[in-house]
Design a protein around this motif. Structure first.
Motif, mmCIF file in Angstrom:
data_model
loop_
_atom_site.group_PDB
_atom_site.id
_atom_site.type_symbol
_atom_site.label_atom_id
_atom_site.label_comp_id
_atom_site.label_asym_id
_atom_site.label_seq_id
_atom_site.Cartn_x
_atom_site.Cartn_y
_atom_site.Cartn_z
ATOM 1 N N MET A 35 123.343 11.783 -71.643
ATOM 2 C CA MET A 35 124.151 11.898 -70.439
ATOM 3 C C MET A 35 125.593 11.554 -70.769
ATOM 4 O O MET A 35 125.853 10.768 -71.672
ATOM 5 N N PHE A 36 126.512 12.187 -70.070
ATOM 6 C CA PHE A 36 127.890 11.723 -70.079
ATOM 7 C C PHE A 36 128.468 11.993 -68.702
ATOM 8 O O PHE A 36 127.906 12.764 -67.918
ATOM 9 N N ALA A 37 129.557 11.304 -68.384
ATOM 10 C CA ALA A 37 130.052 11.314 -67.007
ATOM 11 C C ALA A 37 131.537 11.678 -66.956
ATOM 12 O O ALA A 37 132.396 10.807 -67.117
ATOM 13 N N PRO A 38 131.851 12.948 -66.722
ATOM 14 C CA PRO A 38 133.250 13.330 -66.534
ATOM 15 C C PRO A 38 133.711 13.016 -65.117
ATOM 16 O O PRO A 38 133.053 13.389 -64.144
ATOM 17 N N ALA A 39 134.819 12.326 -65.012
ATOM 18 C CA ALA A 39 135.386 12.025 -63.699
ATOM 19 C C ALA A 39 136.291 13.160 -63.244
ATOM 20 O O ALA A 39 136.726 13.996 -64.046
ATOM 21 N N ARG A 40 136.573 13.205 -61.976
ATOM 22 C CA ARG A 40 137.589 14.131 -61.478
ATOM 23 C C ARG A 40 138.961 13.672 -61.973
ATOM 24 O O ARG A 40 139.170 12.496 -62.265
ATOM 25 N N ARG A 41 139.892 14.605 -62.055
ATOM 26 C CA ARG A 41 141.233 14.259 -62.501
ATOM 27 C C ARG A 41 141.846 13.220 -61.569
ATOM 28 O O ARG A 41 141.760 13.340 -60.334
ATOM 29 N N THR A 78 135.693 20.830 -69.039
ATOM 30 C CA THR A 78 134.361 20.619 -69.618
ATOM 31 C C THR A 78 133.270 20.841 -68.582
ATOM 32 O O THR A 78 132.301 21.575 -68.816
ATOM 33 N N LEU A 79 133.415 20.202 -67.432
ATOM 34 C CA LEU A 79 132.437 20.365 -66.362
ATOM 35 C C LEU A 79 132.380 21.811 -65.887
ATOM 36 O O LEU A 79 131.286 22.374 -65.709
ATOM 37 N N ASN A 80 133.539 22.422 -65.699
ATOM 38 C CA ASN A 80 133.576 23.812 -65.224
ATOM 39 C C ASN A 80 132.857 24.744 -66.194
ATOM 40 O O ASN A 80 132.087 25.625 -65.774
ATOM 41 N N ASN A 81 133.085 24.557 -67.489
ATOM 42 C CA ASN A 81 132.441 25.415 -68.488
ATOM 43 C C ASN A 81 130.930 25.211 -68.509
ATOM 44 O O ASN A 81 130.159 26.182 -68.633
ATOM 45 N N THR A 85 144.302 14.925 -73.899
ATOM 46 C CA THR A 85 145.336 15.362 -72.959
ATOM 47 C C THR A 85 144.769 16.429 -72.031
ATOM 48 O O THR A 85 143.947 17.257 -72.443
ATOM 49 N N ASP A 86 145.211 16.418 -70.790
ATOM 50 C CA ASP A 86 144.712 17.372 -69.796
ATOM 51 C C ASP A 86 145.459 18.704 -69.937
ATOM 52 O O ASP A 86 146.395 18.988 -69.209
ATOM 53 N N PHE A 87 145.011 19.513 -70.893
ATOM 54 C CA PHE A 87 145.645 20.803 -71.137
ATOM 55 C C PHE A 87 145.185 21.847 -70.118
ATOM 56 O O PHE A 87 144.150 21.698 -69.478
ATOM 57 N N ASP A 88 145.926 22.919 -70.011
ATOM 58 C CA ASP A 88 145.519 24.057 -69.197
ATOM 59 C C ASP A 88 144.236 24.653 -69.754
ATOM 60 O O ASP A 88 143.958 24.580 -70.959
ATOM 61 N N SER A 89 143.448 25.259 -68.901
ATOM 62 C CA SER A 89 142.145 25.803 -69.315
ATOM 63 C C SER A 89 142.257 26.921 -70.346
ATOM 64 O O SER A 89 141.273 27.258 -71.001
#
Length: 206
Positions: free
Chosen positions: A57-63, A72-75, A100-104
């Motif tokens: 499991m891993f837990a991505p938070a919202r920005r 990552t979540l979207n993909n 870094t929060d790069f563009d998709s």
């Protein structure tokens, strides 16, 4: 001292959590979008769940600044697959470059200089420099909280293929001295496995 999380901002709660839950293993997660763009991002809210079937499991938070979901979540939602690459000290700075929060549209493999290699059972690439990789199929996504910044998701993935470099494999065990895994601490700090202790568990009598 006591702190009521309802009387603090999520950033203050987050600071207490990352300063106390440590060291945290790091999942460098690689995915591929439905349009074929590679993505690579580290997550330190990460762990194993069970071994039958082998599940992580891993837990991505919202920005934090706008509450939107990360690439990552979207993909994973779109493709149902991903790779967890275990981070070693040898490529720590390249891992951080992926945070870094790069563009998709940006491929973090190119940004970081890490090398994508083909997986065997899924389309998401592995990180060549990682000595351990888990090819994963999505089990389920659990949403936690609402749609505001600070909320997040738990992603459960079933491991469908292990990749373990022969240099770290020793009769069914992983050689930590060669793997040199990093642990995430608070802020910009990381831990190394340089000093360990052994505590034997009592065996249940027959």
């Amino acid at each position: 001292m006591i702190f009521d999380p309802k009387e603090q901002s999520f950033k203050e709660n987050h600071r207490l959590m990352i300063g106390s839950i440590l060291p945290r293993p790091i999942a460098l997660v690689s995915t591929k979008s439905k349009d074929g763009v590679n993505n690579l991002a580290p997550f330190s809210f990460f762990n194993g769940v069970c071994a039958n079937p082998p599940t992580i499991m891993f837990a991505p938070a919202r920005r934090a600044y706008d509450g939107k979901t990360k690439d990552t979540l979207n993909n994973i939602r779109e493709t149902g697959e991903f790779v967890v690459n275990i981070v070693s000290e040898t490529f720590a700075e390249k891992m951080v470059a992926c945070s870094t929060d790069f563009d998709s549209s940006i491929d973090e493999f190119q940004i970081s200089g890490l090398s994508p290699v083909s997986s065997l059972k899924i389309k998401s690439p592995r990180v060549k420099e990682a000595l351990v990789n888990f090819e994963c199929k999505l089990n389920q996504i659990i949403q936690v909280g609402g749609e505001l910044p600070g909320s997040g998701f738990v992603i459960l993935g079933t491991i469908v293929m292990f990749h373990v470099h022969e240099s770290v494999y020793d009769q069914g065990h992983i050689n930590l001295e060669i793997l040199q895994p990093l642990g995430r601490l608070g802020g910009n700090d990381y831990s190394r496995i340089k000093d360990t202790i052994t505590i034997n568990r009592k065996i249940k009598p027959d």
